[in-house]
Each structure stands twice: as C-alpha cells, then as structure tokens.
Scaffold this motif. Structure first.
Motif, PDB file in Angstrom:
ATOM      1  N   GLN A  71       0.833  -1.203   0.000  1.00 27.33           N
ATOM      2  CA  GLN A  71       0.000   0.000   0.000  1.00 27.33           C
ATOM      3  C   GLN A  71       0.869   1.255   0.000  1.00 27.33           C
ATOM      4  O   GLN A  71       0.581   2.217  -0.713  1.00 27.33           O
ATOM      5  CB  GLN A  71      -0.947   0.004   1.206  1.00 27.33           C
ATOM      6  N   LYS A  72       1.941   1.242   0.774  1.00 28.06           N
ATOM      7  CA  LYS A  72       2.854   2.392   0.811  1.00 28.06           C
ATOM      8  C   LYS A  72       3.478   2.622  -0.566  1.00 28.06           C
ATOM      9  O   LYS A  72       3.515   3.757  -1.054  1.00 28.06           O
ATOM     10  CB  LYS A  72       3.946   2.137   1.851  1.00 28.06           C
ATOM     11  N   THR A  73       3.950   1.554  -1.202  1.00 29.55           N
ATOM     12  CA  THR A  73       4.570   1.673  -2.518  1.00 29.55           C
ATOM     13  C   THR A  73       3.557   2.154  -3.553  1.00 29.55           C
ATOM     14  O   THR A  73       3.863   3.017  -4.386  1.00 29.55           O
ATOM     15  CB  THR A  73       5.182   0.318  -2.955  1.00 29.55           C
ATOM     16  N   LEU A  74       2.339   1.622  -3.502  1.00 34.21           N
ATOM     17  CA  LEU A  74       1.293   2.030  -4.440  1.00 34.21           C
ATOM     18  C   LEU A  74       0.926   3.503  -4.251  1.00 34.21           C
ATOM     19  O   LEU A  74       0.805   4.245  -5.227  1.00 34.21           O
ATOM     20  CB  LEU A  74       0.065   1.141  -4.270  1.00 34.21           C
ATOM     21  N   ASP A  75       0.772   3.923  -3.011  1.00 30.15           N
ATOM     22  CA  ASP A  75       0.449   5.328  -2.744  1.00 30.15           C
ATOM     23  C   ASP A  75       1.545   6.262  -3.254  1.00 30.15           C
ATOM     24  O   ASP A  75       1.255   7.311  -3.835  1.00 30.15           O
ATOM     25  CB  ASP A  75       0.218   5.546  -1.244  1.00 30.15           C
ATOM     26  N   GLU A  76       2.807   5.878  -3.069  1.00 26.82           N
ATOM     27  CA  GLU A  76       3.926   6.685  -3.572  1.00 26.82           C
ATOM     28  C   GLU A  76       3.907   6.744  -5.096  1.00 26.82           C
ATOM     29  O   GLU A  76       4.111   7.808  -5.683  1.00 26.82           O
ATOM     30  CB  GLU A  76       5.264   6.116  -3.085  1.00 26.82           C
ATOM     31  N   LEU A  77       3.672   5.614  -5.733  1.00 26.79           N
ATOM     32  CA  LEU A  77       3.628   5.560  -7.189  1.00 26.79           C
ATOM     33  C   LEU A  77       2.526   6.459  -7.732  1.00 26.79           C
ATOM     34  O   LEU A  77       2.754   7.238  -8.667  1.00 26.79           O
ATOM     35  CB  LEU A  77       3.415   4.107  -7.636  1.00 26.79           C
ATOM     36  N   VAL A  78       1.356   6.377  -7.144  1.00 23.90           N
ATOM     37  CA  VAL A  78       0.234   7.194  -7.588  1.00 23.90           C
ATOM     38  C   VAL A  78       0.535   8.679  -7.366  1.00 23.90           C
ATOM     39  O   VAL A  78       0.289   9.509  -8.245  1.00 23.90           O
ATOM     40  CB  VAL A  78      -1.075   6.766  -6.884  1.00 23.90           C
ATOM     41  N   SER A  79       1.102   9.025  -6.227  1.00 25.71           N
ATOM     42  CA  SER A  79       1.388  10.445  -5.961  1.00 25.71           C
ATOM     43  C   SER A  79       2.448  10.993  -6.916  1.00 25.71           C
ATOM     44  O   SER A  79       2.420  12.170  -7.260  1.00 25.71           O
ATOM     45  CB  SER A  79       1.804  10.660  -4.508  1.00 25.71           C
ATOM     46  N   GLN A  80       3.360  10.140  -7.384  1.00 26.33           N
ATOM     47  CA  GLN A  80       4.415  10.580  -8.300  1.00 26.33           C
ATOM     48  C   GLN A  80       3.951  10.639  -9.755  1.00 26.33           C
ATOM     49  O   GLN A  80       4.449  11.453 -10.532  1.00 26.33           O
ATOM     50  CB  GLN A  80       5.616   9.634  -8.224  1.00 26.33           C
ATOM     51  N   ARG A  81       3.010   9.764 -10.150  1.00 26.85           N
ATOM     52  CA  ARG A  81       2.718   9.616 -11.573  1.00 26.85           C
ATOM     53  C   ARG A  81       1.310  10.066 -11.979  1.00 26.85           C
ATOM     54  O   ARG A  81       1.050  10.215 -13.182  1.00 26.85           O
ATOM     55  CB  ARG A  81       2.939   8.181 -11.989  1.00 26.85           C
ATOM     56  N   VAL A  82       0.422  10.251 -11.021  1.00 29.12           N
ATOM     57  CA  VAL A  82      -0.945  10.656 -11.345  1.00 29.12           C
ATOM     58  C   VAL A  82      -1.135  12.097 -10.910  1.00 29.12           C
ATOM     59  O   VAL A  82      -0.955  12.420  -9.735  1.00 29.12           O
ATOM     60  CB  VAL A  82      -1.983   9.737 -10.651  1.00 29.12           C
ATOM     61  N   PRO A  83      -1.480  12.977 -11.856  1.00 29.56           N
ATOM     62  CA  PRO A  83      -1.630  14.390 -11.502  1.00 29.56           C
ATOM     63  C   PRO A  83      -2.809  14.635 -10.561  1.00 29.56           C
ATOM     64  O   PRO A  83      -3.814  13.915 -10.602  1.00 29.56           O
ATOM     65  CB  PRO A  83      -1.861  15.073 -12.848  1.00 29.56           C
ATOM     66  N   ASP A  84      -2.645  15.644  -9.725  1.00 31.53           N
ATOM     67  CA  ASP A  84      -3.738  16.053  -8.845  1.00 31.53           C
ATOM     68  C   ASP A  84      -4.942  16.425  -9.708  1.00 31.53           C
ATOM     69  O   ASP A  84      -4.796  16.982 -10.789  1.00 31.53           O
ATOM     70  CB  ASP A  84      -3.325  17.259  -7.998  1.00 31.53           C
ATOM     71  N   GLY A  85      -6.099  16.098  -9.221  1.00 29.19           N
ATOM     72  CA  GLY A  85      -7.319  16.442  -9.949  1.00 29.19           C
ATOM     73  C   GLY A  85      -7.842  15.318 -10.825  1.00 29.19           C
ATOM     74  O   GLY A  85      -9.008  15.346 -11.216  1.00 29.19           O
ATOM     75  N   LEU A  86      -7.001  14.352 -11.153  1.00 29.25           N
ATOM     76  CA  LEU A  86      -7.470  13.208 -11.937  1.00 29.25           C
ATOM     77  C   LEU A  86      -8.114  12.207 -10.981  1.00 29.25           C
ATOM     78  O   LEU A  86      -7.469  11.764 -10.026  1.00 29.25           O
ATOM     79  CB  LEU A  86      -6.299  12.548 -12.678  1.00 29.25           C
ATOM     80  N   PRO A  87      -9.375  11.871 -11.200  1.00 23.59           N
ATOM     81  CA  PRO A  87     -10.015  10.899 -10.302  1.00 23.59           C
ATOM     82  C   PRO A  87      -9.273   9.563 -10.360  1.00 23.59           C
ATOM     83  O   PRO A  87      -9.149   8.960 -11.424  1.00 23.59           O
ATOM     84  CB  PRO A  87     -11.434  10.759 -10.860  1.00 23.59           C
ATOM     85  N   CYS A  88      -8.753   9.149  -9.224  1.00 22.20           N
ATOM     86  CA  CYS A  88      -7.917   7.953  -9.190  1.00 22.20           C
ATOM     87  C   CYS A  88      -8.126   7.195  -7.892  1.00 22.20           C
ATOM     88  O   CYS A  88      -8.172   7.789  -6.816  1.00 22.20           O
ATOM     89  CB  CYS A  88      -6.446   8.342  -9.332  1.00 22.20           C
TER      90      CYS A  88
END
Length: 152
Positions: A71-88
């Motif tokens: 979960q920690k790795t996934l959250d980091e990946l999403v925060s690095q690669r998915v822009p704010d504002g994109l429903p994710c």
C-alpha cells in the motif's frame, strides 16, 4: 468501447510497468475518465491445520507486512505519476494476478485495461506464463498492451 469512463491500470511496481501506467494516465486525462491503479499480491499459502498455532501467526504477520508495504509503494507511485485532480483509486487485491485483474475490471465496470507486456520477469514467468497474456485471453474488457523498453 467509447466513451471510456473508467480505466484499470495494473502494476507490479517494476520499471517495465511504468510506461503502461503513464499511458493509462494520459488516456484518463484525454477521456476525462476515472483511473484505477491496481496492485495484486499473490495469495500466500495457508498454514496446515497440524501446524496452525505459531506458523499461522507468522503467515498472518507476513501478510500484514506485505499489505502495508504494498500500500505504501502504491500510494507513492500514484502520488508521483498521477496528476492532482485526476479521479484515481489506488487498490490492492489478493489473488492470482491475471485472474484478479480480469475480475476487478469486470466488477468495477472498467471500459479499458492498460497493462505492460512485460513486468517482473524470471522463473515465475517461465512457469506460469505471462500475466499480460492471460489477461488478454481472459478479459471481456478491451485490453491495451504497452510494450516496455527492454531494460536488460
């Protein structure tokens, strides 16, 4: 298939899976779609009833640690690669990766699965075949495969 409203992007956290995630993000932005980034943890074998006590506790502790780290790795990946504002949604699931990805795509009402052609490699791929190959064969949802650069 169009319009695309929900995209499922499975990841095994390998470098080879990143181009597929990046394309899934780009497509989600283009179609104003929701993105679901999914990591599947292979099921751990259960302790045999005869060895239940201490061994079962060790397996449970390992499961919890694996879930927490994933979960920690996934959250980091999403925060690095998915822009704010994109429903994710960042999701973790337990099971056999290909089958779990296909089930999740159907259950979540995904319109598209975007997956790398090669993720982590090694003996497990030789023994069980490519997760991507199985997803393509089993999925009723369209699957877009992304060929990652050769990192060997």
């Amino acid at each position: 298939m169009l319009p695309v409203k929900k995209i499922l992007a499975p990841t095994d956290f390998s470098e080879r899976s990143l181009p597929a995630l990046d394309l899934a993000v780009e497509l989600a932005e283009h179609f104003s779609a929701e993105l679901v980034v999914l990591h599947v943890i292979r099921d751990l074998p259960n302790a045999y009833p005869a060895a239940a006590g201490e061994m079962a506790m060790t397996v449970e502790i390992h499961r919890e640690a694996l879930l927490e780290q994933s979960q920690k790795t996934l959250d980091e990946l999403v925060s690095q690669r998915v822009p704010d504002g994109l429903p994710c949604t960042a999701a973790i699931a337990w099971g056999r990766p290909a089958e779990t990805i296909v089930e999740r795509a159907a259950d979540d009402g995904a319109d598209l699965v975007v997956i790398a052609t090669r993720g982590a490699t090694g003996l497990s791929r030789f023994v069980s075949g490519s997760v991507t190959e199985r997803v393509v064969r089993l999925s009723e949802v369209p699957v877009l495969t992304v060929q990652a650069e050769d990192l060997d």
